[in-house]
Design a protein around this motif. Structure first.
Motif, short mmCIF file in Angstrom:
data_model
loop_
_atom_site.label_atom_id
_atom_site.label_comp_id
_atom_site.label_asym_id
_atom_site.label_seq_id
_atom_site.Cartn_x
_atom_site.Cartn_y
_atom_site.Cartn_z
N VAL A 139 0.97 -1.23 -0.22
CA VAL A 139 0.01 -0.59 -0.05
C VAL A 139 0.70 1.69 0.26
N ALA A 140 1.90 0.58 0.68
CA ALA A 140 2.74 2.27 0.04
C ALA A 140 3.36 2.52 -0.75
N VAL A 141 3.57 2.00 -1.80
CA VAL A 141 3.13 1.91 -3.04
C VAL A 141 2.53 2.50 -4.00
N ARG A 142 1.31 1.89 -4.08
CA ARG A 142 0.47 2.07 -4.51
C ARG A 142 -0.23 3.34 -3.92
N GLU A 143 -0.04 4.19 -3.16
CA GLU A 143 -0.60 5.69 -2.49
C GLU A 143 -0.56 6.01 -3.18
N ARG A 144 0.93 6.15 -3.50
CA ARG A 144 1.94 7.67 -4.24
C ARG A 144 1.35 7.14 -5.51
N VAL A 145 1.03 5.93 -6.62
CA VAL A 145 0.30 6.34 -7.87
C VAL A 145 -0.82 6.04 -7.93
N ALA A 146 -1.84 7.03 -6.49
CA ALA A 146 -3.16 6.59 -6.67
C ALA A 146 -3.99 7.98 -7.60
N PHE A 147 -4.57 7.87 -8.27
CA PHE A 147 -5.26 9.28 -9.11
C PHE A 147 -6.65 9.67 -8.19
N ALA A 148 -6.11 10.69 -7.09
CA ALA A 148 -7.24 11.13 -6.97
C ALA A 148 -8.91 11.41 -7.89
N PRO A 149 -10.46 11.38 -7.17
CA PRO A 149 -11.20 11.16 -8.29
C PRO A 149 -11.36 12.43 -9.32
N GLU A 150 -10.78 13.38 -8.12
CA GLU A 150 -11.41 15.11 -8.90
C GLU A 150 -10.24 15.35 -9.49
N VAL A 151 -8.67 14.61 -9.74
CA VAL A 151 -7.57 14.80 -10.63
C VAL A 151 -7.29 14.13 -12.04
N VAL A 152 -8.50 13.50 -12.35
CA VAL A 152 -8.28 12.08 -13.28
C VAL A 152 -8.40 12.60 -14.75
N ALA A 153 -9.39 13.69 -14.81
CA ALA A 153 -9.91 14.27 -15.76
C ALA A 153 -8.36 15.12 -16.11
N GLY A 154 -8.09 15.75 -15.61
CA GLY A 154 -6.45 16.63 -15.94
C GLY A 154 -5.32 16.02 -15.94
N ALA A 155 -4.80 14.64 -15.55
CA ALA A 155 -4.09 13.82 -15.69
C ALA A 155 -4.15 13.39 -17.27
N LEU A 156 -5.69 12.65 -17.61
CA LEU A 156 -5.69 12.04 -19.07
C LEU A 156 -5.31 13.45 -20.05
N LEU A 202 -6.94 6.97 -23.87
CA LEU A 202 -6.76 7.18 -22.53
C LEU A 202 -7.66 6.70 -21.70
N ALA A 203 -7.61 5.80 -20.40
CA ALA A 203 -8.57 5.44 -19.88
C ALA A 203 -7.31 5.09 -18.42
N ILE A 204 -8.11 5.74 -17.06
CA ILE A 204 -7.43 5.53 -15.77
C ILE A 204 -8.41 4.94 -14.98
N LEU A 205 -7.99 3.76 -14.14
CA LEU A 205 -8.68 3.40 -13.31
C LEU A 205 -8.01 2.54 -12.25
N SER A 206 -7.84 3.78 -10.78
CA SER A 206 -7.06 3.79 -9.38
C SER A 206 -8.59 3.98 -8.82
N GLY A 214 -17.87 -1.66 -10.99
CA GLY A 214 -18.94 -0.09 -10.55
C GLY A 214 -17.79 1.06 -11.29
N GLN A 215 -16.76 0.52 -10.42
CA GLN A 215 -15.50 1.18 -10.59
C GLN A 215 -14.30 1.81 -12.01
N ILE A 216 -15.36 0.46 -13.16
CA ILE A 216 -14.33 0.35 -13.89
C ILE A 216 -15.15 1.41 -14.77
N LYS A 217 -16.71 1.11 -14.11
CA LYS A 217 -17.70 1.88 -15.32
C LYS A 217 -17.59 3.55 -14.97
N SER A 218 -17.40 3.56 -13.97
CA SER A 218 -17.03 5.44 -13.85
C SER A 218 -15.64 5.50 -14.09
N ALA A 219 -14.47 4.68 -14.73
CA ALA A 219 -13.81 5.43 -15.37
C ALA A 219 -13.15 5.47 -16.40
N TYR A 220 -14.52 4.53 -17.47
CA TYR A 220 -15.33 4.54 -18.88
C TYR A 220 -15.78 5.91 -19.45
#
Length: 426
Positions: A15-32, A44-48, A114-120
């Motif tokens: 988890v110490a590594v996973r949390e550093r690579v995670a995308f908060a929901p509000e930044v996904v659009a900008g990251a894309l 591109l699509a991001i699932l986090s 549901g999380q994958i549908k949200s990412a899509y």
């Protein structure tokens, strides 16, 4: 370029590594948007989630890895040690498996779909879903639905929280009419609350040693927050009691439960004590209208559920593998159609060009026979020019496989075989 999956999950990194690579929901659009600009990639699509971060797209793996490392201020080497990647059919199979819960920490858990549908949806709203990703995601959703319909992958409890709620649904036929009292405010109780809401519970009471923590959890589920000291006052309202605290002494005794039963006019109460040491005195089980289960009682339910889910997972894997193969076959067929159309269009353009030239010469009084022979030669030379160049290059490079394929494509093997048969007959 084939579709690529680049990811990190609970199996590949802590988890110490996973949390550093995670995308908060509000930044996904900008990251894309940032990734598409940096990688010159249209799709591109991001699932986090708490257990995984995955990026899907038709993009170069190393470039995507470099962008991900740069975005999260990590070194490529740090990230590469924890990441996995799949391409082509393997990528499609992996996405299908994730959507079906086959790659989840809890086998078969339904939340991931549901999380994958949200990412899509986020990717589509951001304009980063084109025909390739759209088709892949639609197939992923269809396969996940099929797996849920045709297998028992999600029907059997495999966690303490889910097992507790599953038992409650056996006691009460309609949970929407019941009130649940949850004692504690940790991760297990939070998961219990989520499962209860999914089963239709609308009245929840959260009791905790500190009111702030109880209120924090309660507001996420529309629940009522109380202190542990207030439990006797609210216990008569509770049809379901599920407890999981770190208390070293029992929180709920036989006397308090007996008093609550009298006020309830002996309507049954379902209780699950998940805590170790136990939160509910064992003597409570002696009361006629109480169904009390401990964590040990749930173990059999969990083990049976895990075994049943594993059997269902094997059937689901077969569905996923077959669906991935069929999807890639159809995609290759479409690519073949595009190639054939392009080749036919090019041949027609050559033919029409040569025909115009010959017709002009006929109008100028040219010899028809001579012009027809010239047309045949010119058409032949132009149509075989590209294949001839490719065959010569394959021969010069010693690429015998490419040479064999070229012979098959232009029909030489079939011609040679026909000639050989003809000579044999003579």
């Amino acid at each position: 370029m084939p579709i690529l999956v680049l990811g990190i999950n609970h199996d590949s990194a802590p988890v110490a590594v996973r949390e550093r690579v995670a995308f908060a929901p509000e930044v996904v659009a900008g990251a894309l948007a940032d990734a598409r600009h940096a990688l010159q990639c249209a799709e591109l699509a991001i699932l986090s989630t708490c257990n995984r971060t995955e990026i899907y797209g038709a993009v170069d793996e190393l470039q995507l890895l470099q962008w991900l490392a740069s975005y999260h201020r990590l070194s490529v080497d740090q990230l590469q040690q924890s990441c996995y990647s799949y391409s082509g059919e393997n990528a499609v199979r992996h996405m299908m498996g994730v959507a079906c819960g086959l790659d989840s920490m809890v086998l078969g858990e339904p939340q991931i779909l549901g999380q994958i549908k949200s990412a899509y949806s986020v990717a589509r709203e951001s304009g980063s879903v084109g025909p390739v990703l759209h088709n892949v995601f639609q197939q992923v959703f269809a396969v996940a639905k099929r797996v849920r319909t045709e297998t028992a992958i999600g029907e059997n409890p495999v966690s303490v929280a889910y097992a507790a709620v599953s038992l409650a649904s056996r006691i009460f036929t309609d949970l929407s009419r019941q009130t649940a009292l949850l004692i504690g405010a940790g991760e297990t109780i939070e998961l219990v609350a989520r499962h209860l809401l999914e089963q239709g519970i609308t009245r929840l009471i959260v009791a905790n040693r500190t009111l702030n923590r109880a209120e924090l959890l309660a507001q996420n589920f529309g629940a009522e927050a109380i202190l542990l000291a207030d439990i006797p006052e609210h216990l008569p309202r509770a049809d379901i009691v599920i407890s999981s605290t770190a208390s070293q002494l029992p929180i709920l005794g036989k006397g308090a439960v007996e008093s609550a039963l009298k006020q309830r006019r002996h309507r049954p109460v379902f209780m699950v004590d998940i805590a170790v040491p136990r939160d509910i005195e064992p003597q409570v089980s002696q009361l006629d209208d109480v169904y009390l289960y401990t964590v040990d009682d749930l173990r059999g339910v969990i083990d049976e559920g895990r075994r049943m889910r594993q059997q269902a997972a094997e059937a689901a894997q077969e569905i996923v593998a077959g669906a991935a193969r069929e999807f890639m076959r159809e995609r290759r067929s479409l690519e073949a159609v595009d190639t054939i159309r392009g080749y036919r269009r090019r041949a027609q353009e050559i033919g029409e060009g040569e025909l115009r030239r010959v017709l002009q010469q006929l109008d100028q009084g040219g010899d028809p026979r001579q012009l027809m022979e010239q047309l045949a030669r010119s058409l032949t030379n132009k149509l075989i020019h590209a294949p001839t160049v490719s065959i010569r290059r394959a021969t010069a490079e010693g690429d015998l496989e490419r040479l064999r394929v070229a012979r098959e494509i232009v029909g030489l093997d079939a011609v040679d075989g026909t000639e050989a048969e003809s000579k044999k007959d003579r």
